[in-house]
Design a protein around this motif. Structure first.
Motif, short mmCIF file in Angstrom:
data_model
loop_
_atom_site.label_atom_id
_atom_site.label_comp_id
_atom_site.label_asym_id
_atom_site.label_seq_id
_atom_site.Cartn_x
_atom_site.Cartn_y
_atom_site.Cartn_z
N TRP A 143 33.71 71.27 86.36
CA TRP A 143 33.11 72.21 85.41
C TRP A 143 32.64 73.48 86.14
CZ3 TRP A 143 32.81 73.10 80.41
CH2 TRP A 143 31.84 73.96 79.94
N ILE A 144 32.01 73.30 87.29
CA ILE A 144 31.54 74.46 88.06
C ILE A 144 32.72 75.29 88.55
CG2 ILE A 144 30.37 75.12 90.20
CD1 ILE A 144 28.48 72.73 89.72
N ALA A 145 33.79 74.64 89.01
CA ALA A 145 34.97 75.37 89.46
C ALA A 145 35.62 76.13 88.31
CB ALA A 145 35.96 74.40 90.10
N MET A 183 34.13 77.25 85.60
CA MET A 183 33.28 78.38 85.24
C MET A 183 33.40 79.50 86.27
SD MET A 183 31.87 77.85 82.39
CE MET A 183 33.32 76.97 81.86
N ALA A 184 33.58 79.15 87.53
CA ALA A 184 33.75 80.19 88.56
C ALA A 184 35.06 80.94 88.34
CB ALA A 184 33.72 79.55 89.95
N VAL A 185 36.13 80.21 88.05
CA VAL A 185 37.43 80.85 87.80
C VAL A 185 37.35 81.72 86.55
CG1 VAL A 185 39.83 80.39 87.15
CG2 VAL A 185 38.77 79.12 89.02
N SER A 227 34.71 83.14 85.29
CA SER A 227 33.90 84.32 85.59
C SER A 227 34.71 85.36 86.36
CB SER A 227 32.68 83.93 86.43
OG SER A 227 31.88 83.04 85.70
N ILE A 228 35.50 84.92 87.31
CA ILE A 228 36.34 85.85 88.08
C ILE A 228 37.36 86.52 87.17
CG2 ILE A 228 38.10 85.98 89.88
CD1 ILE A 228 36.46 83.81 91.39
#
Length: 61
Positions: free
Chosen positions: A46-48, A50-52, A54-55
């Motif tokens: 989930w964190i990965a 969300m990071a992708v 966001s980018i």
């Protein structure tokens, strides 16, 4: 004399700690550990994601 007392206390304490800890971990430790691993992997995914995301939002803005 203090050396004998210390050696006896440490070995008895260590044996008692490993015996009681091992007994409880064999019964309920493995399924709980597998469930915790599944939850941890879901959280990392989930964190990965969300990071992708966001980018991508920053790049295509």
């Amino acid at each position: 004399m203090p050396g004998l007392f210390h050696r006896g206390a440490s070995s008895a304490g260590f044996a008692r700690a490993t015996d009681s800890g091992g007994r409880y971990r064999k019964g309920g430790g493995a399924p709980l550990r597998a469930k915790n691993l599944r939850v941890a992997m879901l959280l990392v995914g989930w964190i990965a994601a969300m990071a992708v995301l966001s980018i991508l939002v920053i790049v295509f803005r």
